[in-house]
Design a protein around this motif. Structure first.
Motif, PDB file in Angstrom:
ATOM      1  N   ARG A 101      16.374  86.085 -28.410  1.00 44.21           N
ATOM      2  CA  ARG A 101      17.215  85.097 -27.734  1.00 44.21           C
ATOM      3  C   ARG A 101      18.363  84.658 -28.638  1.00 44.21           C
ATOM      4  NH1 ARG A 101      13.352  81.910 -26.385  1.00 44.21           N
ATOM      5  NH2 ARG A 101      13.574  80.399 -28.090  1.00 44.21           N
ATOM      6  N   PHE A 102      18.070  84.425 -29.898  1.00 46.98           N
ATOM      7  CA  PHE A 102      19.085  84.003 -30.859  1.00 46.98           C
ATOM      8  C   PHE A 102      20.162  85.071 -31.014  1.00 46.98           C
ATOM      9  CE2 PHE A 102      20.726  83.819 -35.202  1.00 46.98           C
ATOM     10  CZ  PHE A 102      21.104  82.490 -35.309  1.00 46.98           C
ATOM     11  N   MET A 103      19.776  86.325 -31.133  1.00 48.59           N
ATOM     12  CA  MET A 103      20.739  87.414 -31.318  1.00 48.59           C
ATOM     13  C   MET A 103      21.632  87.588 -30.092  1.00 48.59           C
ATOM     14  SD  MET A 103      20.266  88.281 -34.389  1.00 48.59           S
ATOM     15  CE  MET A 103      21.404  89.673 -34.389  1.00 48.59           C
ATOM     16  N   LEU A 104      21.041  87.478 -28.908  1.00 50.40           N
ATOM     17  CA  LEU A 104      21.835  87.615 -27.687  1.00 50.40           C
ATOM     18  C   LEU A 104      22.809  86.443 -27.535  1.00 50.40           C
ATOM     19  CD1 LEU A 104      19.066  88.898 -25.243  1.00 50.40           C
ATOM     20  CD2 LEU A 104      20.975  90.207 -26.174  1.00 50.40           C
ATOM     21  N   GLN A 105      22.359  85.248 -27.877  1.00 50.03           N
ATOM     22  CA  GLN A 105      23.266  84.101 -27.849  1.00 50.03           C
ATOM     23  C   GLN A 105      24.433  84.302 -28.810  1.00 50.03           C
ATOM     24  OE1 GLN A 105      20.638  80.907 -28.876  1.00 50.03           O
ATOM     25  NE2 GLN A 105      19.857  80.628 -26.802  1.00 50.03           N
ATOM     26  N   MET A 106      24.121  84.795 -30.000  1.00 49.23           N
ATOM     27  CA  MET A 106      25.160  85.056 -30.993  1.00 49.23           C
ATOM     28  C   MET A 106      26.172  86.069 -30.444  1.00 49.23           C
ATOM     29  SD  MET A 106      25.927  84.207 -34.240  1.00 49.23           S
ATOM     30  CE  MET A 106      24.398  83.843 -35.107  1.00 49.23           C
ATOM     31  N   PRO A 139      32.387  82.749 -38.740  1.00 48.48           N
ATOM     32  CA  PRO A 139      30.956  82.442 -38.933  1.00 48.48           C
ATOM     33  C   PRO A 139      30.615  80.986 -38.633  1.00 48.48           C
ATOM     34  CG  PRO A 139      31.785  83.756 -40.764  1.00 48.48           C
ATOM     35  CD  PRO A 139      32.975  83.337 -39.955  1.00 48.48           C
ATOM     36  N   LEU A 140      31.496  80.071 -39.035  1.00 44.65           N
ATOM     37  CA  LEU A 140      31.254  78.659 -38.758  1.00 44.65           C
ATOM     38  C   LEU A 140      31.191  78.404 -37.255  1.00 44.65           C
ATOM     39  CD1 LEU A 140      30.989  75.756 -39.831  1.00 44.65           C
ATOM     40  CD2 LEU A 140      33.491  75.611 -39.813  1.00 44.65           C
ATOM     41  N   SER A 141      32.081  79.034 -36.510  1.00 50.06           N
ATOM     42  CA  SER A 141      32.099  78.864 -35.053  1.00 50.06           C
ATOM     43  C   SER A 141      30.860  79.464 -34.406  1.00 50.06           C
ATOM     44  CB  SER A 141      33.362  79.504 -34.467  1.00 50.06           C
ATOM     45  OG  SER A 141      34.532  78.928 -35.018  1.00 50.06           O
ATOM     46  N   LEU A 142      30.412  80.623 -34.912  1.00 52.74           N
ATOM     47  CA  LEU A 142      29.207  81.250 -34.373  1.00 52.74           C
ATOM     48  C   LEU A 142      27.986  80.372 -34.604  1.00 52.74           C
ATOM     49  CD1 LEU A 142      29.728  84.979 -35.461  1.00 52.74           C
ATOM     50  CD2 LEU A 142      29.700  84.098 -33.118  1.00 52.74           C
ATOM     51  N   VAL A 143      27.852  79.856 -35.820  1.00 52.59           N
ATOM     52  CA  VAL A 143      26.710  78.994 -36.138  1.00 52.59           C
ATOM     53  C   VAL A 143      26.758  77.721 -35.302  1.00 52.59           C
ATOM     54  CG1 VAL A 143      25.649  77.584 -37.940  1.00 52.59           C
ATOM     55  CG2 VAL A 143      26.395  79.906 -38.458  1.00 52.59           C
ATOM     56  N   ALA A 144      27.946  77.118 -35.192  1.00 55.06           N
ATOM     57  CA  ALA A 144      28.091  75.895 -34.405  1.00 55.06           C
ATOM     58  C   ALA A 144      27.771  76.156 -32.940  1.00 55.06           C
ATOM     59  CB  ALA A 144      29.507  75.341 -34.551  1.00 55.06           C
ATOM     60  N   GLY A 145      28.278  77.253 -32.394  1.00 52.65           N
ATOM     61  CA  GLY A 145      28.064  77.566 -30.986  1.00 52.65           C
ATOM     62  C   GLY A 145      26.598  77.785 -30.658  1.00 52.65           C
ATOM     63  N   VAL A 146      25.936  78.637 -31.432  1.00 45.39           N
ATOM     64  CA  VAL A 146      24.517  78.914 -31.191  1.00 45.39           C
ATOM     65  C   VAL A 146      23.687  77.657 -31.452  1.00 45.39           C
ATOM     66  CG1 VAL A 146      22.530  80.280 -31.945  1.00 45.39           C
ATOM     67  CG2 VAL A 146      24.762  81.374 -31.672  1.00 45.39           C
ATOM     68  N   GLY A 147      24.073  76.872 -32.444  1.00 48.61           N
ATOM     69  CA  GLY A 147      23.358  75.630 -32.719  1.00 48.61           C
ATOM     70  C   GLY A 147      23.450  74.651 -31.566  1.00 48.61           C
ATOM     71  N   ILE A 148      24.633  74.511 -30.976  1.00 46.32           N
ATOM     72  CA  ILE A 148      24.815  73.604 -29.844  1.00 46.32           C
ATOM     73  C   ILE A 148      23.999  74.075 -28.645  1.00 46.32           C
ATOM     74  CG2 ILE A 148      26.502  72.794 -28.140  1.00 46.32           C
ATOM     75  CD1 ILE A 148      28.579  72.814 -30.438  1.00 46.32           C
ATOM     76  N   ILE A 149      24.026  75.371 -28.364  1.00 44.84           N
ATOM     77  CA  ILE A 149      23.264  75.916 -27.229  1.00 44.84           C
ATOM     78  C   ILE A 149      21.782  75.588 -27.376  1.00 44.84           C
ATOM     79  CG2 ILE A 149      22.490  78.056 -26.125  1.00 44.84           C
ATOM     80  CD1 ILE A 149      25.331  79.172 -26.841  1.00 44.84           C
ATOM     81  N   ASN A 150      21.243  75.812 -28.556  1.00 43.42           N
ATOM     82  CA  ASN A 150      19.811  75.562 -28.767  1.00 43.42           C
ATOM     83  C   ASN A 150      19.498  74.073 -28.845  1.00 43.42           C
ATOM     84  OD1 ASN A 150      18.235  78.240 -29.195  1.00 43.42           O
ATOM     85  ND2 ASN A 150      20.161  78.553 -30.257  1.00 43.42           N
ATOM     86  N   GLY A 216      17.702  78.825 -18.210  1.00 46.28           N
ATOM     87  CA  GLY A 216      18.979  79.297 -17.684  1.00 46.28           C
ATOM     88  C   GLY A 216      20.008  78.185 -17.647  1.00 46.28           C
ATOM     89  N   GLY A 217      19.562  77.003 -17.214  1.00 49.22           N
ATOM     90  CA  GLY A 217      20.476  75.873 -17.131  1.00 49.22           C
ATOM     91  C   GLY A 217      20.841  75.302 -18.483  1.00 49.22           C
ATOM     92  N   THR A 218      19.855  75.137 -19.369  1.00 50.88           N
ATOM     93  CA  THR A 218      20.158  74.532 -20.665  1.00 50.88           C
ATOM     94  C   THR A 218      21.045  75.438 -21.510  1.00 50.88           C
ATOM     95  OG1 THR A 218      18.045  75.364 -21.542  1.00 50.88           O
ATOM     96  CG2 THR A 218      18.084  73.108 -20.718  1.00 50.88           C
ATOM     97  N   MET A 219      20.822  76.754 -21.430  1.00 52.99           N
ATOM     98  CA  MET A 219      21.707  77.658 -22.173  1.00 52.99           C
ATOM     99  C   MET A 219      23.118  77.631 -21.599  1.00 52.99           C
ATOM    100  SD  MET A 219      19.477  81.016 -23.149  1.00 52.99           S
ATOM    101  CE  MET A 219      17.803  80.872 -23.765  1.00 52.99           C
ATOM    102  N   MET A 220      23.217  77.578 -20.276  1.00 54.10           N
ATOM    103  CA  MET A 220      24.524  77.500 -19.641  1.00 54.10           C
ATOM    104  C   MET A 220      25.229  76.199 -20.016  1.00 54.10           C
ATOM    105  SD  MET A 220      25.440  77.668 -15.567  1.00 54.10           S
ATOM    106  CE  MET A 220      24.551  76.151 -15.180  1.00 54.10           C
ATOM    107  N   LEU A 221      24.507  75.084 -19.949  1.00 55.02           N
ATOM    108  CA  LEU A 221      25.099  73.794 -20.297  1.00 55.02           C
ATOM    109  C   LEU A 221      25.447  73.732 -21.780  1.00 55.02           C
ATOM    110  CD1 LEU A 221      22.804  71.399 -18.211  1.00 55.02           C
ATOM    111  CD2 LEU A 221      25.097  72.234 -17.636  1.00 55.02           C
ATOM    112  N   GLY A 222      24.573  74.301 -22.617  1.00 56.59           N
ATOM    113  CA  GLY A 222      24.866  74.354 -24.046  1.00 56.59           C
ATOM    114  C   GLY A 222      26.116  75.162 -24.331  1.00 56.59           C
ATOM    115  N   PHE A 223      26.299  76.250 -23.586  1.00 59.39           N
ATOM    116  CA  PHE A 223      27.503  77.058 -23.791  1.00 59.39           C
ATOM    117  C   PHE A 223      28.747  76.312 -23.324  1.00 59.39           C
ATOM    118  CE2 PHE A 223      30.587  80.362 -22.657  1.00 59.39           C
ATOM    119  CZ  PHE A 223      30.669  81.008 -23.881  1.00 59.39           C
TER     120      PHE A 223
END
Length: 402
Positions: A101-106, A139-150, A216-223
């Motif tokens: 899940r983490f890799m696909l989000q990234m 890298p900072l944006s990737l970490v921030a983005g995946v962190g916010i989603i989770n 599905g909803g939380t990942m969408m809202l996190g994104f």
């Protein structure tokens, strides 16, 4: 522009509301449910496809935006949003491993950055830094983005919490983007708010019509939150905000305060105990409020109120002319205080105090006071509550009998 926003909001609200009973019926018929266990708070299987009704409203609003807002180009964001929704629904059904899940989000966040060019490329004066190199910004944006989603995914533990939080934060971002002339982003934020309102009402007040938003909803809202955070750092008028003393970092941290800092606290505590940071437990801030006896809505509103206070303090700091760096320091300290500090303080008070007949501590006076406040939050039998429950459940039954 105001007229266009109203049209898009009403359309999204209508489509999301109209889609809800059909999604619920499908989830019940095909048993797409979240079953209770020792970790979860609900005690009966709950449908988990609420994300599809929310997505329907967002999609309809985005179509209207493309027709009403000049120069609107939202297709890459909508494509990434759709992909994240599919990933989350897949996770709901197949229960994917945390690593996959983490890799696909990234990959999805990285694809969005590559296609749109929106990422944290400028600190806007924070710590004296301005433009960042690609080797740091991406890298900072990737970490921030995946962190916010989770982070959004991990706070989805009680009714009305994740959806209420996104409604609040998107309202703030809508105002920010509208003031800075970013009409596409302000329109998207308004569309998200309108699309979430029907789900929030059913999730909080419904019994027969209750549905969870699911992964599905939380990942969408996190994104969606990731899009807005990256968008805030990429504002064309960010230099003007910087000139007015606005710390973009402090502002976004204030809006994201509880999800980000509570998730950091929970994951850090798990690692200290030698457990996987992704292994679920009952140590989130909302679990603390439930243990105090708060209702789901009471706990959600209490936590959202704390987050709102952090935003308000940041606004006061900015208006008082506090430096960009100091704004950030204070917001970070507040985030630590209202999550790490408050959680540990109340857990200590829970496990101390007078010993009862069973030999167990009954909690200190502060804990018992918090528990009385929690009991006060139970207003499910009040006239307003019963009216709203009848409205959302009655509407659903009328739709099903047609």
């Amino acid at each position: 522009m105001t007229q266009n926003l109203i049209i898009m909001a009403l359309l999204s609200l209508f489509v999301s509301s109209a889609a809800y009973p059909f999604v619920l019926r499908y989830a019940l018929r095909h048993k797409v449910v979240d079953n209770p266990d020792a970790r979860k708070i609900h005690r009966r299987p709950m449908p988990v496809m609420g994300s599809l009704a929310v997505y329907a409203g967002i999609f309809a609003g985005c179509v209207a935006m493309s027709l009403l807002v000049r120069g609107a180009s939202i297709h890459w964001a909508l494509m990434a949003l759709t992909t994240m929704l599919v990933l989350g629904v897949w996770d709901d059904i197949k229960n994917l491993s945390a690593v996959l899940r983490f890799m696909l989000q990234m990959g999805i966040v990285g694809g969005y950055i590559a296609l749109t060019g929106n990422y944290i490329w400028n600190f806007h004066g924070l710590f004296g830094q301005h433009e960042l190199s690609l080797w740091l910004g991406i890298p900072l944006s990737l970490v921030a983005g995946v962190g916010i989603i989770n982070a959004i995914n991990m706070i989805d533990g009680i009714d009305g919490y994740s959806s209420g939080y996104v409604i609040m934060s998107c309202s703030f971002f809508a105002a920010l983007f509208l003031m800075t002339g970013q009409h596409v982003w302000s329109s998207l934020a308004v569309i998200v708010v309108a699309s979430l309102i029907p789900f929030f009402m059913h999730n909080v007040f419904g019994v027969k019509s209750k549905m969870f938003v699911g992964d599905g909803g939380t990942m969408m809202l996190g994104f969606i939150m990731t899009i807005f955070v990256l968008g805030a750092f990429s504002l064309r008028r960010a230099p003007q905000l910087e000139g007015q003393g606005v710390s973009i970092a402090a502002m976004t941290l204030a809006v994201m305060c509880i999800p980000v800092f509570d998730t950091l606290r929970v994951m850090t505590a798990r690692m200290f105990r030698g457990r996987s940071p992704f292994k679920p437990d009952k140590t989130h801030l909302h679990h603390l409020f439930i243990d105090m006896g708060f209702s789901h809505l009471g706990a959600a509103m209490a936590i959202l109120s704390i987050n709102f206070v952090v935003i308000l303090v940041w606004l006061l700091l900015w208006q008082a002319g506090v430096s960009i760096d100091m704004q950030t320091y204070i917001v970070v300290l507040m985030g630590v205080a209202v999550t790490f500090g408050f959680y540990r303080l109340m857990r200590w008070h829970q496990h101390n105090g007078p010993v009862g007949a069973d030999g167990l501590p009954q909690g200190t006076a502060l804990w018992r006071l918090a528990c009385r406040a929690g009991q006060w939050s139970h207003k499910e039998r009040g006239h307003v509550w019963l009216f709203l429950r009848k409205m959302v459940d009655g509407r659903l039954l009328r739709r099903q009998t047609k």
